[in-house]
Motif scaffolding. Sequence first.
Motif, short mmCIF file in Angstrom:
data_model
loop_
_atom_site.label_atom_id
_atom_site.label_comp_id
_atom_site.label_asym_id
_atom_site.label_seq_id
_atom_site.Cartn_x
_atom_site.Cartn_y
_atom_site.Cartn_z
N MET A 142 43.72 56.05 23.09
CA MET A 142 43.07 55.12 22.21
C MET A 142 43.35 53.73 22.45
N ILE A 143 42.95 52.65 21.99
CA ILE A 143 43.10 51.20 22.04
C ILE A 143 43.61 50.62 20.80
N ARG A 144 44.75 50.09 20.59
CA ARG A 144 45.25 49.71 19.26
C ARG A 144 45.09 48.24 19.03
N THR A 145 43.95 48.26 18.10
CA THR A 145 43.67 46.63 17.68
C THR A 145 44.48 46.20 16.06
N VAL A 146 44.17 45.11 15.81
CA VAL A 146 45.05 44.63 14.58
C VAL A 146 44.03 45.23 13.55
N LEU A 147 42.89 45.87 13.75
CA LEU A 147 42.23 46.40 12.61
C LEU A 147 42.38 48.05 12.64
N GLY A 148 43.08 48.55 13.81
CA GLY A 148 43.39 50.10 13.82
C GLY A 148 42.90 50.52 15.31
N ASP A 149 43.02 51.62 15.59
CA ASP A 149 42.64 52.44 16.93
C ASP A 149 41.27 52.61 17.12
N ILE A 150 40.89 52.24 18.26
CA ILE A 150 39.47 52.52 18.55
C ILE A 150 39.41 53.24 20.00
N ALA A 151 38.18 53.70 20.30
CA ALA A 151 37.90 54.47 21.41
C ALA A 151 37.64 53.40 22.55
N PRO A 152 38.50 53.70 23.89
CA PRO A 152 38.25 52.67 24.70
C PRO A 152 36.92 52.31 25.16
N ASP A 153 35.90 53.31 25.20
CA ASP A 153 34.39 52.84 25.41
C ASP A 153 33.65 51.78 24.46
N THR A 154 34.68 51.63 23.43
CA THR A 154 33.99 50.69 22.37
C THR A 154 34.53 49.28 22.52
N LEU A 155 35.59 48.82 23.36
CA LEU A 155 36.19 47.70 23.44
C LEU A 155 35.21 46.61 23.90
N GLY A 156 34.41 46.68 24.54
CA GLY A 156 33.49 45.79 25.38
C GLY A 156 34.07 44.86 26.12
N VAL A 157 33.35 43.72 26.21
CA VAL A 157 33.55 42.52 27.30
C VAL A 157 34.82 42.05 26.60
N THR A 158 35.78 41.81 27.53
CA THR A 158 37.12 41.59 27.08
C THR A 158 37.77 40.51 27.99
N ASP A 159 38.55 39.36 27.13
CA ASP A 159 39.56 38.41 27.71
C ASP A 159 40.61 39.13 27.60
N SER A 160 41.30 39.33 28.85
CA SER A 160 42.32 40.48 28.87
C SER A 160 43.77 39.63 29.02
N HIS A 161 43.71 38.33 28.60
CA HIS A 161 44.86 37.63 28.45
C HIS A 161 44.74 36.46 27.86
N ASP A 162 44.98 36.03 26.71
CA ASP A 162 44.84 34.96 26.18
C ASP A 162 45.71 34.47 24.63
N HIS A 163 45.83 33.46 24.27
CA HIS A 163 46.49 33.13 23.05
C HIS A 163 45.45 32.32 21.91
N LEU A 164 45.78 33.12 20.85
CA LEU A 164 44.89 32.22 19.78
C LEU A 164 45.95 31.50 18.98
N PHE A 165 47.30 31.93 19.14
CA PHE A 165 48.34 31.15 18.40
C PHE A 165 49.80 31.30 19.35
N PHE A 166 50.29 30.24 19.68
CA PHE A 166 51.31 30.05 20.35
C PHE A 166 52.27 29.09 20.31
N ALA A 167 53.52 28.98 20.07
CA ALA A 167 54.51 27.65 19.93
C ALA A 167 55.55 27.90 20.65
N SER A 168 55.86 27.19 21.68
CA SER A 168 56.99 27.20 22.81
C SER A 168 57.75 26.30 22.66
N ALA A 169 59.06 26.18 22.80
CA ALA A 169 59.89 25.17 22.97
C ALA A 169 59.67 24.41 23.99
N LYS A 170 58.86 25.18 25.05
CA LYS A 170 58.37 24.34 26.51
C LYS A 170 57.19 23.44 26.18
#
Length: 307
Positions: free
Chosen positions: A1-29
Amino acid sequence: MIRTVLGDIAPDTLGVTDSHDHLFFASAKLLGQELNDPSAAEAELRAFAEAGGQALAQWSPMGLGRRAEVLPALSETTGVRIIAATGLHQAGHYQPEKLPRLLDGLAERFIAELSEGLRRDEEPDGPPLPARAGLIKVAGDFHQVDRHASVTFEAAATAYHATGSTIAVHLEGGTHPLGVLRELDRVPASSVILGHLNRFPDLGPHREAAEAGAFLGFDGPSRANHATDWRLFDCLAALAEAGHADRVLLGGDTTSAAARAAGGGGPGIPHLLTDIRARVLRDFGPDVADAFFRGNPARAFDADWRV
Protein backbone atom coordinates in the motif's frame (compact mmCIF):
# COMPACT_ATOMS: atom_id res chain seq x y z
CA MET A 1 0.00 0.00 0.00
CA ILE A 2 0.94 3.64 -0.40
CA ARG A 3 0.39 5.80 2.70
CA THR A 4 -1.09 9.22 1.86
CA VAL A 5 -2.24 11.94 4.26
CA LEU A 6 -5.83 10.78 3.70
CA GLY A 7 -5.04 7.12 4.31
CA ASP A 8 -3.58 4.07 2.59
CA ILE A 9 -4.32 3.46 -1.09
CA ALA A 10 -3.57 0.73 -3.61
CA PRO A 11 -0.52 1.54 -5.76
CA ASP A 12 -2.45 1.33 -9.01
CA THR A 13 -4.66 4.23 -7.87
CA LEU A 14 -1.79 6.70 -7.30
CA GLY A 15 -1.81 8.08 -10.83
CA VAL A 16 0.41 10.70 -12.49
CA THR A 17 2.90 11.69 -9.78
CA ASP A 18 5.33 14.45 -8.93
CA SER A 19 7.77 12.24 -7.03
CA HIS A 20 9.67 15.01 -5.22
CA ASP A 21 8.32 18.42 -4.36
CA HIS A 22 7.53 20.82 -1.53
CA LEU A 23 4.26 22.55 -0.75
CA PHE A 24 5.71 23.91 2.49
CA PHE A 25 9.38 24.37 3.35
CA ALA A 26 11.30 26.73 5.63
CA SER A 27 15.06 26.37 5.91
CA ALA A 28 17.73 28.33 7.74
CA LYS A 29 19.56 28.31 4.37
CA LEU A 30 16.68 30.04 2.58
CA LEU A 31 15.65 32.82 4.93
CA GLY A 32 12.99 35.04 3.38
CA GLN A 33 12.06 32.42 0.77
CA GLU A 34 9.84 30.23 2.93
CA LEU A 35 7.01 28.23 1.39
CA ASN A 36 4.41 28.92 4.08
CA ASP A 37 1.26 30.13 2.30
CA PRO A 38 -1.58 27.56 2.17
CA SER A 39 -3.41 29.58 -0.51
CA ALA A 40 -0.35 29.55 -2.77
CA ALA A 41 0.11 25.82 -2.14
CA GLU A 42 -3.51 25.23 -3.11
CA ALA A 43 -3.08 27.28 -6.29
CA GLU A 44 -0.02 25.26 -7.28
CA LEU A 45 -1.82 21.99 -6.61
CA ARG A 46 -4.86 23.07 -8.60
CA ALA A 47 -2.70 24.04 -11.57
CA PHE A 48 -0.86 20.73 -11.26
CA ALA A 49 -4.18 18.86 -11.27
CA GLU A 50 -5.38 20.82 -14.30
CA ALA A 51 -2.22 19.69 -16.11
CA GLY A 52 -3.06 16.06 -15.33
CA GLY A 53 -1.33 15.63 -11.97
CA GLN A 54 -2.89 13.21 -9.50
CA ALA A 55 -0.32 12.74 -6.71
CA LEU A 56 2.62 14.55 -5.13
CA ALA A 57 5.29 13.43 -2.66
CA GLN A 58 6.27 16.25 -0.29
CA TRP A 59 9.82 15.59 0.90
CA SER A 60 9.77 18.25 3.66
CA PRO A 61 10.92 16.46 6.84
CA MET A 62 10.52 17.31 10.53
CA GLY A 63 11.22 20.82 11.74
CA LEU A 64 11.20 22.60 8.36
CA GLY A 65 7.75 24.13 8.26
CA ARG A 66 6.05 21.22 6.50
CA ARG A 67 2.57 22.27 7.78
CA ALA A 68 1.40 18.71 8.32
CA GLU A 69 -1.85 19.94 9.85
CA VAL A 70 -3.10 21.47 6.57
CA LEU A 71 -2.04 18.73 4.14
CA PRO A 72 -5.22 16.59 4.44
CA ALA A 73 -7.48 19.56 3.68
CA LEU A 74 -5.32 20.52 0.69
CA SER A 75 -5.55 16.99 -0.64
CA GLU A 76 -9.32 16.89 -0.21
CA THR A 77 -9.82 20.33 -1.77
CA THR A 78 -7.65 19.78 -4.84
CA GLY A 79 -8.11 16.05 -5.36
CA VAL A 80 -4.33 15.54 -5.44
CA ARG A 81 -3.05 12.66 -3.31
CA ILE A 82 -0.24 13.81 -1.01
CA ILE A 83 2.50 11.62 0.46
CA ALA A 84 4.08 13.34 3.46
CA ALA A 85 7.55 12.80 4.93
CA THR A 86 9.04 12.24 8.30
CA GLY A 87 12.84 12.33 8.55
CA LEU A 88 15.56 14.90 9.10
CA HIS A 89 17.53 17.07 6.68
CA GLN A 90 21.16 18.22 6.87
CA ALA A 91 22.06 19.98 10.11
CA GLY A 92 22.59 23.30 8.32
CA HIS A 93 18.89 23.60 7.45
CA TYR A 94 17.94 23.92 11.14
CA GLN A 95 18.31 26.60 13.76
CA PRO A 96 21.11 25.19 15.98
CA GLU A 97 19.08 25.44 19.18
CA LYS A 98 16.27 23.26 17.76
CA LEU A 99 18.31 20.37 16.41
CA PRO A 100 19.27 18.53 19.65
CA ARG A 101 15.62 18.12 20.62
CA LEU A 102 14.81 16.55 17.25
CA LEU A 103 17.83 14.22 17.34
CA ASP A 104 16.80 12.80 20.71
CA GLY A 105 15.19 9.41 20.10
CA LEU A 106 15.30 9.97 16.35
CA ALA A 107 14.35 6.49 15.14
CA GLU A 108 11.40 6.42 17.54
CA ARG A 109 10.27 9.80 16.19
CA PHE A 110 10.36 8.48 12.63
CA ILE A 111 8.47 5.33 13.57
CA ALA A 112 5.81 7.25 15.47
CA GLU A 113 5.16 9.62 12.56
CA LEU A 114 4.88 6.71 10.14
CA SER A 115 2.65 4.57 12.33
CA GLU A 116 0.70 6.95 14.62
CA GLY A 117 0.61 10.34 12.90
CA LEU A 118 2.70 13.37 11.99
CA ARG A 119 3.49 15.95 14.66
CA ARG A 120 3.28 19.69 14.23
CA ASP A 121 6.74 21.13 13.70
CA GLU A 122 5.99 23.55 16.53
CA GLU A 123 5.20 20.60 18.84
CA PRO A 124 7.59 17.75 17.97
CA ASP A 125 6.68 15.99 21.22
CA GLY A 126 2.98 16.81 20.97
CA PRO A 127 0.02 14.59 20.12
CA PRO A 128 -0.14 12.92 16.69
CA LEU A 129 -2.18 14.42 13.89
CA PRO A 130 -4.60 12.22 11.92
CA ALA A 131 -2.31 12.18 8.86
CA ARG A 132 0.62 9.76 8.82
CA ALA A 133 3.94 10.01 6.98
CA GLY A 134 4.42 7.85 3.91
CA LEU A 135 8.19 8.11 3.50
CA ILE A 136 11.41 8.86 5.41
CA LYS A 137 13.53 11.77 4.11
CA VAL A 138 17.22 11.96 5.05
CA ALA A 139 20.23 13.68 3.46
CA GLY A 140 23.86 13.05 2.64
CA ASP A 141 26.57 15.68 2.30
CA PHE A 142 28.74 16.67 -0.66
CA HIS A 143 30.59 13.53 -1.84
CA GLN A 144 30.29 11.98 1.62
CA VAL A 145 28.05 10.77 4.42
CA ASP A 146 29.02 13.07 7.28
CA ARG A 147 28.56 12.39 11.00
CA HIS A 148 25.09 13.96 11.11
CA ALA A 149 24.00 11.93 8.07
CA SER A 150 25.31 8.71 9.63
CA VAL A 151 23.04 9.31 12.62
CA THR A 152 19.99 10.05 10.48
CA PHE A 153 20.67 7.13 8.12
CA GLU A 154 20.91 4.71 11.04
CA ALA A 155 17.60 6.01 12.41
CA ALA A 156 16.02 5.72 8.95
CA ALA A 157 17.20 2.12 8.57
CA THR A 158 15.78 1.25 11.99
CA ALA A 159 12.48 2.89 11.05
CA TYR A 160 12.44 1.00 7.75
CA HIS A 161 12.74 -2.33 9.55
CA ALA A 162 9.97 -1.34 11.95
CA THR A 163 7.54 0.00 9.36
CA GLY A 164 8.58 -1.00 5.84
CA SER A 165 8.61 2.63 4.67
CA THR A 166 10.53 3.91 1.66
CA ILE A 167 13.65 6.00 2.39
CA ALA A 168 14.16 9.08 0.20
CA VAL A 169 17.67 10.57 0.21
CA HIS A 170 18.74 14.10 -0.63
CA LEU A 171 22.10 13.77 -2.38
CA GLU A 172 23.98 17.04 -1.94
CA GLY A 173 24.73 18.28 -5.43
CA GLY A 174 23.63 14.85 -6.68
CA THR A 175 26.86 13.30 -5.38
CA HIS A 176 27.80 10.04 -3.65
CA PRO A 177 24.84 7.82 -4.66
CA LEU A 178 26.77 4.55 -4.37
CA GLY A 179 28.26 5.58 -1.03
CA VAL A 180 24.77 6.31 0.26
CA LEU A 181 23.62 2.84 -0.78
CA ARG A 182 26.60 1.34 1.05
CA GLU A 183 25.73 3.36 4.16
CA LEU A 184 22.15 2.05 3.94
CA ASP A 185 23.24 -1.54 3.41
CA ARG A 186 20.68 -2.75 5.98
CA VAL A 187 17.92 -1.58 3.63
CA PRO A 188 17.10 -3.17 0.24
CA ALA A 189 18.10 -0.77 -2.52
CA SER A 190 14.60 -1.13 -3.98
CA SER A 191 13.31 0.72 -0.89
CA VAL A 192 15.66 3.68 -1.45
CA ILE A 193 15.09 6.75 -3.65
CA LEU A 194 18.25 8.68 -4.55
CA GLY A 195 17.32 12.31 -5.14
CA HIS A 196 18.89 15.13 -7.17
CA LEU A 197 20.87 12.94 -9.57
CA ASN A 198 20.28 15.56 -12.27
CA ARG A 199 22.62 17.88 -10.35
CA PHE A 200 25.62 15.60 -10.97
CA PRO A 201 25.11 14.06 -14.42
CA ASP A 202 27.69 11.28 -14.13
CA LEU A 203 26.12 8.45 -16.09
CA GLY A 204 28.27 5.64 -14.64
CA PRO A 205 27.08 5.88 -11.03
CA HIS A 206 23.52 6.39 -12.28
CA ARG A 207 23.64 3.04 -14.08
CA GLU A 208 25.29 1.30 -11.12
CA ALA A 209 22.64 2.59 -8.73
CA ALA A 210 19.90 1.42 -11.10
CA GLU A 211 21.55 -1.99 -11.41
CA ALA A 212 21.62 -2.20 -7.61
CA GLY A 213 17.84 -1.73 -7.65
CA ALA A 214 17.50 1.81 -6.29
CA PHE A 215 15.03 4.34 -7.65
CA LEU A 216 16.72 7.33 -9.28
CA GLY A 217 15.27 10.78 -8.65
CA PHE A 218 15.71 13.55 -11.23
CA ASP A 219 13.97 16.43 -9.55
CA GLY A 220 14.36 19.73 -11.31
CA PRO A 221 14.15 22.16 -12.88
CA SER A 222 15.62 24.31 -10.17
CA ARG A 223 16.77 27.92 -10.22
CA ALA A 224 19.55 26.95 -7.83
CA ASN A 225 20.85 24.19 -10.11
CA HIS A 226 20.12 25.49 -13.60
CA ALA A 227 23.70 24.80 -14.67
CA THR A 228 22.92 21.08 -15.01
CA ASP A 229 19.29 21.29 -16.15
CA TRP A 230 20.34 20.94 -19.79
CA ARG A 231 21.84 17.50 -19.04
CA LEU A 232 18.59 16.04 -17.75
CA PHE A 233 17.48 14.43 -20.99
CA ASP A 234 20.96 13.06 -21.67
CA CYS A 235 20.74 11.25 -18.34
CA LEU A 236 17.23 9.98 -19.00
CA ALA A 237 18.14 8.76 -22.49
CA ALA A 238 21.21 6.90 -21.19
CA LEU A 239 19.17 5.12 -18.53
CA ALA A 240 16.39 4.23 -20.95
CA GLU A 241 18.89 2.89 -23.49
CA ALA A 242 20.54 0.79 -20.76
CA GLY A 243 17.18 -0.77 -19.87
CA HIS A 244 16.66 1.20 -16.66
CA ALA A 245 13.60 3.28 -17.51
CA ASP A 246 11.82 1.34 -14.76
CA ARG A 247 14.00 2.98 -12.05
CA VAL A 248 13.46 6.68 -12.92
CA LEU A 249 11.36 9.17 -10.94
CA LEU A 250 10.77 12.81 -11.87
CA GLY A 251 9.87 15.71 -9.60
CA GLY A 252 9.77 19.49 -9.43
CA ASP A 253 11.56 20.15 -6.10
CA THR A 254 10.06 23.61 -5.51
CA THR A 255 11.96 24.86 -2.45
CA SER A 256 11.54 28.64 -2.46
CA ALA A 257 8.81 31.21 -2.91
CA ALA A 258 10.61 32.54 -6.00
CA ALA A 259 10.27 29.13 -7.65
CA ARG A 260 6.50 28.98 -7.15
CA ALA A 261 4.43 29.96 -10.20
CA ALA A 262 1.40 30.91 -8.10
CA GLY A 263 3.35 33.84 -6.63
CA GLY A 264 4.53 35.20 -9.95
CA GLY A 265 7.83 33.31 -9.98
CA GLY A 266 8.45 29.95 -11.47
CA PRO A 267 8.62 27.59 -13.13
CA GLY A 268 6.41 26.04 -10.43
CA ILE A 269 5.02 22.59 -9.86
CA PRO A 270 2.86 22.39 -13.05
CA HIS A 271 5.99 22.82 -15.23
CA LEU A 272 6.88 19.21 -14.47
CA LEU A 273 3.91 18.09 -16.56
CA THR A 274 3.38 20.92 -19.03
CA ASP A 275 7.03 20.96 -20.13
CA ILE A 276 9.11 18.07 -18.77
CA ARG A 277 6.48 15.34 -19.22
CA ALA A 278 5.50 16.76 -22.60
CA ARG A 279 9.09 16.41 -23.80
CA VAL A 280 9.42 12.91 -22.31
CA LEU A 281 6.39 11.95 -24.40
CA ARG A 282 7.94 13.44 -27.55
CA ASP A 283 11.43 12.02 -27.02
CA PHE A 284 10.74 8.61 -25.50
CA GLY A 285 7.08 7.83 -26.17
CA PRO A 286 4.05 7.06 -24.02
CA ASP A 287 5.34 3.84 -22.45
CA VAL A 288 8.41 5.53 -20.97
CA ALA A 289 6.39 8.56 -19.90
CA ASP A 290 3.91 6.26 -18.19
CA ALA A 291 6.78 4.52 -16.37
CA PHE A 292 8.40 7.78 -15.20
CA PHE A 293 5.20 9.41 -13.99
CA ARG A 294 2.87 6.57 -13.08
CA GLY A 295 4.31 3.05 -12.88
CA ASN A 296 7.63 3.81 -11.19
CA PRO A 297 6.17 6.07 -8.45
CA ALA A 298 3.53 3.43 -7.74
CA ARG A 299 6.32 0.93 -7.03
CA ALA A 300 8.72 3.35 -5.32
CA PHE A 301 6.20 4.53 -2.72
CA ASP A 302 4.55 1.13 -2.32
CA ALA A 303 5.73 -0.04 1.09
CA ASP A 304 5.26 -3.32 2.92
CA TRP A 305 3.63 -1.51 5.84
CA ARG A 306 4.05 -3.40 9.09
CA VAL A 307 2.19 -0.91 11.31
